[in-house]
Design an enzyme around this catalytic site. Structure first.
Site, short mmCIF file in Angstrom:
data_model
loop_
_atom_site.label_atom_id
_atom_site.label_comp_id
_atom_site.label_asym_id
_atom_site.label_seq_id
_atom_site.Cartn_x
_atom_site.Cartn_y
_atom_site.Cartn_z
N HIS A 249 66.73 -36.40 48.92
CA HIS A 249 66.20 -36.02 50.23
C HIS A 249 67.26 -35.28 51.06
CE1 HIS A 249 63.49 -36.76 53.76
NE2 HIS A 249 64.64 -36.68 54.41
N GLU A 250 68.41 -35.89 51.19
CA GLU A 250 69.46 -35.26 52.01
C GLU A 250 69.97 -33.97 51.36
OE1 GLU A 250 69.64 -36.22 54.95
OE2 GLU A 250 68.67 -38.18 54.73
N HIS A 253 67.77 -31.17 52.47
CA HIS A 253 68.21 -30.66 53.78
C HIS A 253 69.45 -29.77 53.61
CE1 HIS A 253 65.56 -32.78 56.52
NE2 HIS A 253 65.86 -33.97 56.02
N GLU A 279 62.41 -30.61 57.20
CA GLU A 279 61.87 -31.76 56.49
C GLU A 279 61.07 -31.31 55.26
OE1 GLU A 279 62.90 -34.63 57.48
OE2 GLU A 279 61.61 -36.08 56.43
#
Lengths: 482, 482
Positions: A249-250, A253, A279
């Site tokens: 997830h990170e 980003h 997101e």
């Protein structure tokens, strides 16, 4: 930008490596840097420079970097100069107090302690709105801070389109027997999962020469420009794979920020177009890629080799089912792909009512619990696991929650579009090859930074305005097949 | 102070955790912060505030914090405002280029490539001196940046007092047989030495709630005020104990900063009195404490337990002899306690001659080699291991080297003074108890920060001006007994 970068790095340090004694001196440093950056940006000199630049750009291609730079700068300047410095200070003090009280109130599950602080934050948000020209809805002003150009009516329309079909998806899988999943909570060695997660995001294309990974209490990503983008993750006993999916997830980003064009470095066009678009990148890599069959067909044997004691006897299909299990939960951050948006809808609806004044703070816990029953069939046993669970309201982040759902929706639009352009999408991933996907995202999306407004950007890349259709189709297909 | 702290932290990050891609954006951040801090500090407003504060302090106790704050601020302000901004920029550009060329020249051992850059740095240093009122010696101005109030004549006198007896000490031990020391270069596990070093500095009194330790290419200590003081160390294959003694050394610097009184936090009285006084703290903990018999009587069994394969059969006396072996070396940073000052003397004498103009840059390598033979009986085989070994001259740090010797001398004065006041000094250390020593240093020295000029401070604490006697006695006793 140097001052903002400095504050970003100091705040990263605060959450990652600062010894506890440093909290005061760090607070002073970042407050001084933020204040100086604000003073410099809102000075009359910048206003005059902007007027001159606007004149220079008359007749220029409106899509040129120069014209867009001036438009974005003018927008940022207008927003920054409308809000009086006194208000900014009052707001900062109020949310500092509110967050402190919220943390205590959540610990004791005592909403009444938090209620007056929440009321104060809402009053401040209403005053904040009053500094801006009248909008169709006061909430538009709040949304605009996180999702430039997005209107309350559009958010409502989006949620109306999602609500019914999303609830239907959840119902359709509710009666299925729970897959065996004891391996999801077995004991793993942190460094085994860490190393596997690093291998995965390296394969994704995370650039370690322009980034790093550390640990922090709450995972986050922060970009000091595109050339130094840092992610964090955490190790939670009993949830070993949270480290892995959090890393994906990170990294999503971070790869967005790493992909912003060099010509935007140290300008206002640096960074992501909006929280929703940001997101979309984390969700795409975590969910569309990282929870897909193709991905695990390639990576599961590798994870088994890294953790043979826990996984060698688990079939890949059982693992895939387990990590995609749909199960309504009380806690947003633990929600699965199918139920996540319902948590967001609930919050956005309550926020709207609070800002409109149609819901009183004292009635908020009941309203929360009623919606939890309606959307997810669950009743929170206490406010800690209900209305007090999120930090956002105490932190003054009204208008923020909608961007999570926007992220899911935009991620699915991008995924769908890429799949149409690259029919080998899934088979590429099944070979652990993400180069076409990252390269497409870089070229179409990442490199632009903040150059285009989020809805325009989505339309440029996918050929369609923000739409829930691809997302609903993605979920329906995924759970029909699961 | 917030801007300076921010720059300090960003520069720490640059040396410890920054990914390589971040070098440009970090350089921009710290340059912007240093420039802003300089602009703000040298503004006319600060000058007027200083004039007003000076008037307020007329008649105040000259030793009061207020009076000393104004005196230190006035001194800093005068030094900062005398130097034109153009010169600062030219100097920064010249040393940036010089350091780059120096690193290459050292790699190729080619002094001639570095010579024109060194000449440029020396010319700039002469110009720098010209911005200040005429001093007894132009070098006084350079010294004053690192050791406020120290004069060239005093440094010369100090070295004259040291030279002969220090050479005699080295001669007296030169004929002794080398103790067996293969265990100093054996293979150790880095984490065993790291953990032992952490235990040692924890016992010293390093406060981990207000500090941390990491790794970097060159070990250093940096204080973001007293409440966040960070040290680094490094692991060098073949020199396992360099990590341990380096940790003690940097912890000595750090405990000084941690001990500065809370009332000085975020003021100009924060930090150490001078580089010499700072170095006295690192040397005291590394050498007087960390290379003493009492220390190892207590800690050697613990180190043996941590590293049994390497040390279980080594007697403590053999270990003590080995870590205190005197052996002239070509390289300053590898020098032992007895020969270290001779390396410094050589450099200071050459610096003085370069600044005076009595030595030409082209003659520097020969002058270096001649002094190496005279003081240490060694001839460098090449300039890389001779005149090109240190970064200091390329970095514009003229006037800096003397502070290393001052550090040794002041450390011994403090050590001697504390020993007279606390006759149980050595037996306390033999029990691993450093509390009386640290408490005395805190009360007498650390808490004052920059409040007193270094020579006054030394006299206040030890009852005597800076003097080489205790240091020479310390060395003579140590090596007579060894």
């Amino acid at each position: 930008m140097d001052l903002r970068h400095s504050a970003d790095l100091i705040e990263w340090d605060e959450r990652v490596y600062m010894p506890p004694g440093g909290v005061t001196v760090h607070g002073e440093m970042s407050a001084a840097l933020r204040r100086l950056a604000h003073e410099k940006f809102t000075s009359d000199g910048v206003g005059r420079a902007l007027d001159a630049a606007r004149a220079d750009m008359a007749g220029a291609d409106p899509d040129s970097t120069g014209a867009r730079m001036v438009a974005v700068a003018a927008r940022d300047y207008a927003r920054a100069t409308r809000v009086p410095a006194d208000f900014v200070a009052e707001h900062a003090a109020a949310i500092s107090a509110a967050q402190h009280v919220w943390a205590e109130a959540r610990g004791k599950s005592d909403f009444s302690a938090f209620a007056p602080h929440l009321q104060k934050v809402i009053d401040l948000k209403r005053r904040y709105v009053s500094f801006f020209p009248p909008a169709d809805h006061p909430y538009d002003v709040l949304l605009d801070d996180y999702e430039p150009g997005m209107k309350t009516a559009e958010v409502r329309h989006l949620f109306d389109s999602l609500r019914q079909r999303q609830v239907a998806i959840i119902k359709s899988v509710a009666d299925r027997p729970a897959p065996p999943a004891e391996f999801l909570t077995a004991r793993y060695a942190e460094h085994d999962i860490w190393r596997f997660a690093v291998d995965v995001v390296t394969a994704f294309g995370f650039d370690w020469t322009r980034g790093r990974q550390d640990k922090s209490v709450h995972p986050f990503a922060t970009g000091i420009g595109a050339s130094d983008v840092r992610i964090t993750t955490r190790w939670v006993e009993g949830q070993p794979l949270a480290l892995l999916f959090g890393t994906m997830h990170e990294a999503g980003h971070a790869m967005y920020e790493q992909g912003v064009g060099g010509e935007h470095q140290r300008t206002l066009l640096e960074g992501g177009a909006s929280l929703g678009v940001h997101e979309s990148q984390s969700r795409l890599w975590e969910n569309m890629v990282g929870r897909s069959r193709s991905f695990w067909n390639h990576f599961f044997p590798r994870l088994q080799a890294a953790c043979p004691a826990q996984l060698s006897s688990v079939p890949v299909a059982a693992f895939y089912s387990a990590i995609n299990r749909v199960q309504p939960t009380l806690i947003r951050v633990e929600a699965d792909e199918a139920t996540y948006n319902l948590h967001i809808m609930l919050r956005v609806e309550l926020e709207l009512a609070l800002i409109e004044g149609s819901l009183r703070v004292s009635d908020l816990p009941d309203a929360w619990n009623a919606r939890m029953r309606e959307y997810l069939g669950l009743t929170p046993p206490d406010d800690a696991r209900g209305v007090l669970q999120d930090i956002h309201w105490s932190a003054g982040l009204f208008g923020y929650f909608a961007t999570y759902t926007l992220g899911n929706v935009i991620a699915a639009q991008l995924w769908d579009r890429f799949g149409r352009l690259h029919p080998s999408r899934d088979s590429d991933i099944g070979r652990g090859d993400f180069s076409a996907l990252l390269s497409w995202l870089r070229t179409e999306l990442h490199r632009h930074g903040r150059k285009f407004e989020p809805q325009e950007l989505v339309e440029r890349v996918t050929g369609s305005p923000v739409s829930p259709e691809p997302y609903l189709r993605y979920l329906e297909e995924k759970y029909a097949a699961n």
